[in-house]
Design a protein around this motif. Structure first.
Motif, PDB file in Angstrom:
ATOM      1  N   GLU A  42       0.832  -1.205   0.000  1.00 46.48           N
ATOM      2  CA  GLU A  42       0.000   0.000   0.000  1.00 46.48           C
ATOM      3  C   GLU A  42       0.868   1.258   0.000  1.00 46.48           C
ATOM      4  O   GLU A  42       0.566   2.228  -0.699  1.00 46.48           O
ATOM      5  CB  GLU A  42      -0.942   0.010   1.220  1.00 46.48           C
ATOM      6  CG  GLU A  42      -2.017  -1.056   1.178  1.00 46.48           C
ATOM      7  CD  GLU A  42      -1.517  -2.459   1.578  1.00 46.48           C
ATOM      8  OE1 GLU A  42      -0.455  -2.580   2.217  1.00 46.48           O
ATOM      9  OE2 GLU A  42      -2.211  -3.435   1.230  1.00 46.48           O
ATOM     10  N   GLN A  43       1.950   1.252   0.764  1.00 45.80           N
ATOM     11  CA  GLN A  43       2.861   2.399   0.776  1.00 45.80           C
ATOM     12  C   GLN A  43       3.513   2.578  -0.597  1.00 45.80           C
ATOM     13  O   GLN A  43       3.650   3.704  -1.082  1.00 45.80           O
ATOM     14  CB  GLN A  43       3.941   2.208   1.836  1.00 45.80           C
ATOM     15  CG  GLN A  43       3.435   2.356   3.256  1.00 45.80           C
ATOM     16  CD  GLN A  43       4.508   2.002   4.267  1.00 45.80           C
ATOM     17  OE1 GLN A  43       5.134   0.944   4.183  1.00 45.80           O
ATOM     18  NE2 GLN A  43       4.710   2.883   5.231  1.00 45.80           N
ATOM     19  N   LYS A  44       3.907   1.482  -1.214  1.00 49.52           N
ATOM     20  CA  LYS A  44       4.536   1.567  -2.534  1.00 49.52           C
ATOM     21  C   LYS A  44       3.545   2.074  -3.577  1.00 49.52           C
ATOM     22  O   LYS A  44       3.900   2.901  -4.423  1.00 49.52           O
ATOM     23  CB  LYS A  44       5.099   0.209  -2.942  1.00 49.52           C
ATOM     24  CG  LYS A  44       6.264  -0.237  -2.079  1.00 49.52           C
ATOM     25  CD  LYS A  44       6.665  -1.646  -2.428  1.00 49.52           C
ATOM     26  CE  LYS A  44       7.476  -2.277  -1.331  1.00 49.52           C
ATOM     27  NZ  LYS A  44       7.712  -3.696  -1.554  1.00 49.52           N
ATOM     28  N   GLU A  45       2.303   1.602  -3.524  1.00 46.37           N
ATOM     29  CA  GLU A  45       1.274   2.083  -4.458  1.00 46.37           C
ATOM     30  C   GLU A  45       1.074   3.588  -4.302  1.00 46.37           C
ATOM     31  O   GLU A  45       0.963   4.315  -5.286  1.00 46.37           O
ATOM     32  CB  GLU A  45      -0.049   1.345  -4.230  1.00 46.37           C
ATOM     33  CG  GLU A  45      -0.058  -0.072  -4.745  1.00 46.37           C
ATOM     34  CD  GLU A  45       0.024  -0.166  -6.256  1.00 46.37           C
ATOM     35  OE1 GLU A  45      -0.507   0.718  -6.968  1.00 46.37           O
ATOM     36  OE2 GLU A  45       0.643  -1.126  -6.736  1.00 46.37           O
ATOM     37  N   ALA A  46       1.013   4.055  -3.060  1.00 46.87           N
ATOM     38  CA  ALA A  46       0.856   5.488  -2.812  1.00 46.87           C
ATOM     39  C   ALA A  46       2.052   6.261  -3.359  1.00 46.87           C
ATOM     40  O   ALA A  46       1.893   7.334  -3.952  1.00 46.87           O
ATOM     41  CB  ALA A  46       0.682   5.753  -1.310  1.00 46.87           C
ATOM     42  N   MET A  47       3.247   5.716  -3.178  1.00 39.65           N
ATOM     43  CA  MET A  47       4.451   6.359  -3.697  1.00 39.65           C
ATOM     44  C   MET A  47       4.416   6.411  -5.221  1.00 39.65           C
ATOM     45  O   MET A  47       4.716   7.448  -5.824  1.00 39.65           O
ATOM     46  CB  MET A  47       5.698   5.610  -3.210  1.00 39.65           C
ATOM     47  CG  MET A  47       6.993   6.254  -3.657  1.00 39.65           C
ATOM     48  SD  MET A  47       8.457   5.394  -3.042  1.00 39.65           S
ATOM     49  CE  MET A  47       8.318   3.824  -3.884  1.00 39.65           C
TER      50      MET A  47
END
Length: 103
Positions: A42-47
């Motif tokens: 989820e953090q990578k998708e947001a990034m």
């Protein structure tokens, strides 16, 4: 185009897309990020979203042309100021924790 397909042994679509991007005179930025492993999908998708939007907004590059690659390394393979890191966003192993947020 048929001749180009013969030259692209692994992925002909990638080469053709790149040639099309050059012919249309639009940028195809490639962003490479090296970071310590341990962040969630989820953090990578947001990034990915934030980086794509920033490039699109500042360079007028179509979102579809932005390429982002993450290279994740284990903390033991990443050092800051000569000290091995313990994990993502962590102080160097064995070093004092410092915070720039005094709230």
């Amino acid at each position: 185009m048929a001749r180009l397909r013969n030259f692209a042994a692994g992925d002909p679509c990638r080469l053709i897309f790149h040639i099309d991007a050059i012919q249309e005179k639009r940028a195809m930025p490639i962003v490479q990020i090296t970071m310590i492993e341990g962040r969630s999908d989820e953090q990578k998708e947001a990034m990915f979203h934030e980086i794509t939007e920033a490039i699109h907004r500042t360079t007028d590059t179509p979102r579809e042309a932005v390429r982002i690659m993450i290279y994740e390394v284990p903390p033991r393979h990443f050092a800051t100021a000569g000290k091995r890191k313990a994990g993502p966003s962590s102080p160097p192993a064995g070093g004092p924790a410092t915070s720039s947020n005094n709230s």
